[in-house]
Scaffold this active site. Structure first.
Site, short mmCIF file in Angstrom:
data_model
loop_
_atom_site.label_atom_id
_atom_site.label_comp_id
_atom_site.label_asym_id
_atom_site.label_seq_id
_atom_site.Cartn_x
_atom_site.Cartn_y
_atom_site.Cartn_z
CE LYS A 204 -0.96 -3.60 -3.25
NZ LYS A 204 -0.07 -3.98 -2.14
CB SER A 280 -2.62 -4.54 0.69
OG SER A 280 -1.30 -4.27 0.25
N GLY A 301 4.88 -4.28 2.13
CA GLY A 301 5.41 -3.54 3.27
C GLY A 301 5.15 -4.26 4.58
N GLY A 302 4.23 -5.25 4.52
CA GLY A 302 3.90 -6.05 5.70
C GLY A 302 3.30 -7.37 5.27
N GLY A 303 3.99 -8.02 4.32
CA GLY A 303 3.52 -9.31 3.81
C GLY A 303 2.54 -9.21 2.66
CB SER A 304 1.19 -6.28 0.85
OG SER A 304 0.68 -5.64 1.99
#
Length: 607
Positions: A204, A280, A301-304
Site C-alpha cells: 500500500k 482505504s 486505522g478504521g477498517g482499511s
C-alpha cells in the site's frame, strides 16, 4: 434544565437496561460540481465552521464531547491486563529471523497435496496458494522470472484503462524483473530463502518500499518525505525472498472507506467493475482478488484492511495494536493504526504475518505484548480446541445491516461452524457503540491532523482531493478537550469489552453492513462525500481499532448480485492465533462455492 449530563461509571452500568441504538448519519451525499462548491464553503473562514458545527450538533457529537461528564480517566493508547496463553499453538520467536518464523508457520498448516492439485486442477475455481507457487518453482514448472513477465503484462494492460483505474500507482518493470531474476537464480541453485521466495506482493502506498516513493496516494508527499529504506515489515518480508511489484492504489491518505481516488483513478472491484473495492486499502485487496499477487500489505486505522477484503472476497488480518512495527509508514505515530496482510486464503495470511510480525522496542515497554503464536492447524487437537471456544454475538448489532443478505449469510456461516465443531454461541451486550464511533473519529482525525498540519500550512492542503479536504475540515474543528474526552470514552469501552472477553473468546459480526457500493460516474473526477455509506461500511470495524484488538475478515459467500460478503472475527488482545484458527475453519466450511472474479488473471499457469 442545562445541557450538562453525566455518564454512569462503566462498572456500574446495568447491561440489562441497555437498548441498541441504530446510528443514522445526518450529512449530505454530494458529487461533482455541487461537492466541489460545498468543499469551498466548508473551507471559508466564517461560514465553514458554522456548517461543521451544525453537522456535529445534528449527529450529537457536541453533546457527547462538550456537554458530558465522563468519569473515567483518559486512555491515550490501548492498555491490556496480562493475557493467558492460547491452547494448541506454536510460539514464534519475535526477535528471531523472519525465515525461521515462516518455517514454523509452515509446519502449523494442514496437509496439502500440492502436486496432485497442480496436475489435476478441478473445474471449480480456487486461488493459487503460496504453497502452489513454491511447488511450481521447486519442480521447475515455472520460474519467478516467467511469472514476473505475466504480472508486468497485466499491470501494463491495466494502465491503459479509460477512465484510469490503476491497481498500482508506482510501478517499475525493471525493478520487478531484477528481483525475480535473483529469486530464479536462488531456485536454480537449490537455495530458496523460504517458502515466500519468489512470492509476489504489493505494498500500500502509505508503507515504505524502496526505491518507490510513499505518497499515500497524494500527488505531493514525495516532495516533503524521501524514502531511503524499506519499512521494517517490508524489510522482514524482503529477507524471506518476497518480490515487491510496486505501490498499490488507495483512498488518499487513508481518509475514506470506498477506495475512491481522483488523483490517479479509482481501483475497481474485481467482482464488478462498476463497484468500489472498499478502502482505504483498495489496491492491495483488488490485486489479491484479481490473482495478480498472492498477498499484499495494507494499513488499518478504521477498517482499511478488513473493509476492502470483505468487499473483494479475500482475507484481511488486522493484528493487535503494536504487534507489527509501524516504522516506515505514513501513519507511524497514531494510536489506532496497524500494518497487516491481505491474502486469498487464511494460510497465506498466516505465512505473511509470521514473516512481518515484531513489536517495536517502544511498544514492548508500553504494551507488554504476549508472545506471538500461531494455531497448529495440522494438529489432531484443532477440532477439540474449536469445539471449546465461546463465540459472542450481539444480535441487534449483528443484524443492523443495509441488506439482510449480509447478516443472513454470516449467520449461516456461524451455524455451520457450530454444527461442525460444537462451538458455544453466547448472546452478549455491548454498550455505547455510537459513542465509541465518535471517540474513534476524534482520535484518528486529531492524530491525522497533527501529522498533516505542517504541510497544510505550507500550502499542500489545496492539492488534496475534495473528499480528503472535507474530512480535514471536520478534523480541524476538534479541540484538545474533545480529544481527551474521546480517550475517556476509549477507557470506558475497553472496560466493557474486557468484561465481555471474560465470558467469550471472540466476538463475531459481519465485516461490513453492506456489499460493494456502486461507483457514481460523477464521483470519478472529483470524488464524493457519502457519510451514510461510510457508516454502513464501518458499522462493525471500529472497536478493533479504537481498542486495538485483533480482527480478521474471512469470505463466507455472496449476495444475489454475486458480490462478496465477509465475516469478522474479533479476539482478545494478542489472540491472533484464536481468530486465525476460527477463520480457517470458516474458510473450510464456506469455501466450496468460491466464485471466479470477473477480473481474474492466472499468472502462475498463464499460457
Amino acid at each position: 434544565m442545562g445541557k450538562k449530563r453525566a455518564m454512569t461509571p462503566a462498572e456500574d452500568v446495568d447491561l440489562s437496561s441497555i437498548k441498541y441504538e441504530r446510528e443514522v448519519v445526518q450529512a449530505p451525499h454530494l458529487t461533482g460540481f455541487v461537492f466541489r462548491f460545498f468543499v469551498r464553503i466548508l473551507e471559508a473562514p466564517l461560514i465553514g465552521p458554522i456548517i461543521i458545527n451544525y453537522l456535529k450538533k445534528q449527529n450529537k457529537i457536541n453533546q457527547l464531547l462538550q456537554y458530558t461528564v465522563i468519569p473515567e480517566e483518559p486512555m491515550f493508547k490501548p492498555e491490556y491486563p496480562p493475557q493467558e496463553m492460547e491452547p494448541d499453538v506454536v510460539v514464534l520467536e519475535e526477535d528471531g529471523i523472519p525465515e525461521d518464523r515462516v518455517e514454523s508457520a509452515l509446519k502449523c498448516l494442514p496437509r496439502y497435496d500440492v502436486a496432485e492439485l497442480w496436475e489435476n486442477s478441478s473445474a471449480s475455481f480456487r486461488y493459487w496458494k503460496i504453497r502452489d507457487y513454491a511447488y511450481a518453482y521447486r519442480s521447475r514448472e515455472v520460474t519467478p522470472s516467467l511469472v514476473a513477465e505475466h504480472i508486468i503484462s497485466v499491470i501494463e494492460e491495466n494502465a491503459k484503462n479509460k477512465p484510469p483505474a490503476p491497481l498500482l500507482i508506482s510501478f517499475d518493470a525493471a525493478e520487478v524483473r531484477k528481483q525475480a531474476a535473483a529469486s530464479t537464480q536462488r531456485f536454480e541453485a537449490g537455495n530458496p530463502l523460504s517458502v515466500l521466495d519468489g512470492i509476489f506482493m504489493a505494498i500500500k502506498d502509505d508503507i515504505d518500499c524502496y526505491p518507490h516513493p510513499s505518497n499515500g496516494a497524494t500527488t505531493w508527499m514525495h516532495e516533503v518525505r524521501t524514502v531511503k529504506k524499506d519499512a521494517v515489515c517490508v524489510s522482514r518480508l524482503r529477507s524471506c525472498g518476497v518480490i515487491f511489484i510496486g505501490k498499490a492504489n488507495m483512498h488518499e491518505l487513508g481518509m475514506g472507506t470506498t477506495g475512491n481516488n481522483s488523483n490517479y483513478g479509482t481501483t475497481r472491484n474485481p467482482h464488478a467493475p462498476d463497484r468500489y473495492t472498499g478502502g482505504s486499502s483498495s489496491g492491495p485487496a483488488a490485486i489479491v482478488a484479481s490473482g495478480i499477487c498472492s498477498a499484499a500489505l495494507g494499513t488499518d486505522g478504521g477498517g482499511s484492511i478488513r473493509i476492502p477484503s470483505s468487499l473483494c472476497g479475500v482475507v484481511g488480518l488486522k493484528t493487535t495494536y503494536g504487534r507489527t512495527s509501524m516504522e516506515g509508514s505514513l501513519c507511524d505515530s497514531g494510536t489506532v493504526e496497524i500494518i497487516g496482510p491481505i491474502a486469498s486464503t487464511v494460510e497465506d495470511v498466516m505465512l505473511v504475518y509470521a514473516a512481518m510480525l515484531g513489536t517495536s522496542p517502544a511498544s514492548k515497554i508500553s504494551l507488554r505484548p504476549s508472545p506471538p503464536c500461531l494455531p497448529t492447524l495440522s494438529s489432531n487437537e484443532d477440532s477439540n480446541v474449536l469445539g471449546s471456544l465461546r463465540i459472542g454475538k450481539y444480535t441487534p448489532w449483528f443484524n443492523d445491516v443495509h441488506s439482510t443478505e449480509v447478516s443472513d449469510k454470516c449467520e449461516d456461516a456461524l451455524n455451520l461452524l457450530s454444527k461442525a465443531y460444537g462451538c458455544e454461541m453466547i448472546e452478549i451486550v455491548i454498550p455505547e457503540l455510537i459513542e465509541m464511533r465518535t471517540a474513534h473519529v476524534v482520535s484518528i482525525g486529531s492524530e491525522c491532523m497533527c501529522s498533516l498540519n505542517p504541510d497544510c500550512e505550507d500550502g499542500k492542503g489545496v492539492k488534496l482531493t475534495y473528499d480528503t479536504r472535507t474530512s480535514l475540515a471536520l478534523f480541524r474543528s476538534f479541540t484538545a478537550a474533545d480529544y481527551v474526552a474521546a480517550q475517556c470514552i476509549r477507557r470506558r469501552n475497553m472496560y466493557y469489552h474486557m468484561e465481555i472477553f471474560k465470558k467469550v473468546d471472540v466476538i463475531v459480526t459481519p465485516t461490513t453492513g453492506m456489499t460493494a457500493p456502486k461507483i457514481p460516474p460523477s464521483a470519478l473526477k472529483s470524488g464524493e462525500t457519502d457519510m451514510q455509506t461510510t457508516a454502513n461500511l464501518m458499522q462493525f470495524v471500529v472497536p478493533a481499532n479504537l481498542l486495538g484488538f485483533p480482527a480478521i475478515s474471512v469470505p463466507v459467500g455472496y449476495d444475489k448480485e454475486g458480490l462478496p460478503i465477509g465475516l469478522q472475527i474479533m479476539g482478545r488482545p494478542w489472540a491472533e492465533a484464536t481468530i486465525l484458527r476460527i477463520a480457517s475453519a470458516v474458510e473450510k466450511l464456506c469455501g466450496e462455492s468460491k466464485k471466479r472474479p470477473a477480473s481474474y488473471y492466472d499468472v502462475l499457469k498463464a499460457k
